[in-house]
Design a protein around this motif. Structure first.
Motif, PDB file in Angstrom:
ATOM      1  N   SER A  87       0.829  -1.210   0.000  1.00  0.00           N
ATOM      2  CA  SER A  87       0.000   0.000   0.000  1.00  0.00           C
ATOM      3  C   SER A  87       0.863   1.259   0.000  1.00  0.00           C
ATOM      4  O   SER A  87       0.544   2.246  -0.688  1.00  0.00           O
ATOM      5  CB  SER A  87      -0.946  -0.005   1.210  1.00  0.00           C
ATOM      6  OG  SER A  87      -0.230   0.158   2.434  1.00  0.00           O
ATOM      7  N   LEU A  90       2.489   2.386  -3.327  1.00  0.00           N
ATOM      8  CA  LEU A  90       1.572   2.989  -4.300  1.00  0.00           C
ATOM      9  C   LEU A  90       1.624   4.516  -4.288  1.00  0.00           C
ATOM     10  O   LEU A  90       1.095   5.158  -5.200  1.00  0.00           O
ATOM     11  CB  LEU A  90       0.131   2.537  -4.021  1.00  0.00           C
ATOM     12  CG  LEU A  90      -0.182   1.047  -4.197  1.00  0.00           C
ATOM     13  CD1 LEU A  90      -1.614   0.765  -3.751  1.00  0.00           C
ATOM     14  CD2 LEU A  90       0.014   0.625  -5.641  1.00  0.00           C
ATOM     15  N   VAL A 120      -5.469   5.831  -1.715  1.00  0.00           N
ATOM     16  CA  VAL A 120      -4.221   5.154  -1.358  1.00  0.00           C
ATOM     17  C   VAL A 120      -3.911   5.385   0.125  1.00  0.00           C
ATOM     18  O   VAL A 120      -3.536   4.446   0.848  1.00  0.00           O
ATOM     19  CB  VAL A 120      -3.059   5.643  -2.241  1.00  0.00           C
ATOM     20  CG1 VAL A 120      -1.717   5.107  -1.718  1.00  0.00           C
ATOM     21  CG2 VAL A 120      -3.270   5.200  -3.682  1.00  0.00           C
ATOM     22  N   PHE A 123      -6.167   3.311   2.227  1.00  0.00           N
ATOM     23  CA  PHE A 123      -5.714   1.918   2.161  1.00  0.00           C
ATOM     24  C   PHE A 123      -4.540   1.689   3.104  1.00  0.00           C
ATOM     25  O   PHE A 123      -4.489   0.690   3.837  1.00  0.00           O
ATOM     26  CB  PHE A 123      -5.350   1.591   0.718  1.00  0.00           C
ATOM     27  CG  PHE A 123      -4.871   0.180   0.485  1.00  0.00           C
ATOM     28  CD1 PHE A 123      -5.312  -0.879   1.266  1.00  0.00           C
ATOM     29  CD2 PHE A 123      -3.969  -0.091  -0.543  1.00  0.00           C
ATOM     30  CE1 PHE A 123      -4.870  -2.178   1.029  1.00  0.00           C
ATOM     31  CE2 PHE A 123      -3.521  -1.380  -0.780  1.00  0.00           C
ATOM     32  CZ  PHE A 123      -3.968  -2.419   0.006  1.00  0.00           C
ATOM     33  N   ILE A 124      -3.586   2.613   3.116  1.00  0.00           N
ATOM     34  CA  ILE A 124      -2.424   2.497   3.999  1.00  0.00           C
ATOM     35  C   ILE A 124      -2.862   2.453   5.461  1.00  0.00           C
ATOM     36  O   ILE A 124      -2.423   1.591   6.233  1.00  0.00           O
ATOM     37  CB  ILE A 124      -1.452   3.671   3.771  1.00  0.00           C
ATOM     38  CG1 ILE A 124      -0.808   3.572   2.384  1.00  0.00           C
ATOM     39  CG2 ILE A 124      -0.365   3.699   4.861  1.00  0.00           C
ATOM     40  CD1 ILE A 124      -0.009   4.795   1.992  1.00  0.00           C
ATOM     41  N   THR A 127      -4.383  -0.851   6.443  1.00  0.00           N
ATOM     42  CA  THR A 127      -3.424  -1.941   6.667  1.00  0.00           C
ATOM     43  C   THR A 127      -2.781  -1.828   8.043  1.00  0.00           C
ATOM     44  O   THR A 127      -2.504  -2.844   8.683  1.00  0.00           O
ATOM     45  CB  THR A 127      -2.328  -1.967   5.579  1.00  0.00           C
ATOM     46  OG1 THR A 127      -1.560  -0.761   5.625  1.00  0.00           O
ATOM     47  CG2 THR A 127      -2.933  -2.148   4.204  1.00  0.00           C
TER      48      THR A 127
END
Length: 211
Positions: A87, A90, A120, A123-124, A127
């Motif tokens: 992630s 990206l 993005v 998403f990071i 995680t």
């Protein structure tokens, strides 16, 4: 798996990513005597790079300090870490999109670029939440130097950042610049969250030592 190999691999990925970010810089096309205006016209690239570098640097600080408290690594931590690193790698793409869109000044393009960056970033943060949750439920992986209340103090930080980026996505449909401000707020939030986590880590270690 030993934690030193885990950290060395992750540090290498962060180093490569930061190197890739700076590779976006190119000498602009300019007429003799017009270098300064050509450089000034690259301000979107400088700005997006500065925020992305700060973002990646803060994520590295988080990763380094948080995983330093682990006594060992299992297969699932490795898998979650690979997802997390994926992630983060990206980030170079939305950074370039934002720089190009700001240079063009087209509202629709800026809207798309900022939303991609938000996705993005969201998403990071997600995680990190998955990793936090897994390690909380597998206390046997952690060092005995950490008290049990450490996770409780930081577990909602990834949720807060996901919320900020989610709001940024919604806001960008209405106002590109308010959305950009929320995106910047989310990135800056990570740094202050890191400082709070670092203080909590020191406090937690101190509590265990005194016990």
């Amino acid at each position: 798996m030993k934690t030193d190999r885990f950290q060395a691999f992750s540090d290498g990925i962060f180093a490569i990513l930061i190197t890739i970010l700076v590779l976006e810089f190119h000498i602009p096309d300019y007429q003799p005597g017009r270098l300064l205006p050509a450089l000034l016209a690259q301000w979107p690239l400088f700005l997006s790079y500065a925020f992305s570098y700060f973002y990646v640097g803060t994520l590295w600080l988080f990763h380094h300090d948080y995983f330093s408290m682990l006594a060992r690594i299992d297969r699932n931590v490795n898998i979650l870490n690979l997802l997390m690193l994926f992630s983060i790698t990206l980030l170079d793409y939305p950074m370039s999109l934002v720089a190009d869109a700001l240079t063009s000044g087209n509202r629709a393009d800026m809207q798309t670029a900022f939303i991609v960056y938000d996705l993005v970033a969201l998403f990071i943060s997600a995680t990190f939440y998955f990793m936090y949750a897994y390690l909380h439920h597998h206390q046997e992986l952690k060092s005995h130097a950490m008290s049990n209340d450490f996770y409780a103090a930081i577990k909602f930080d990834p949720v807060r950042s996901v919320t900020i980026y989610g709001l940024a996505i919604l806001t960008t449909w209405w106002s590109v610049w308010f959305g950009a401000i929320l995106l910047a707020t989310g990135i800056i939030f990570h740094f202050f969250a890191y400082l709070r986590m670092s203080k909590q880590m020191a406090r937690s270690k101190g509590a265990v030592t005194h016990d």
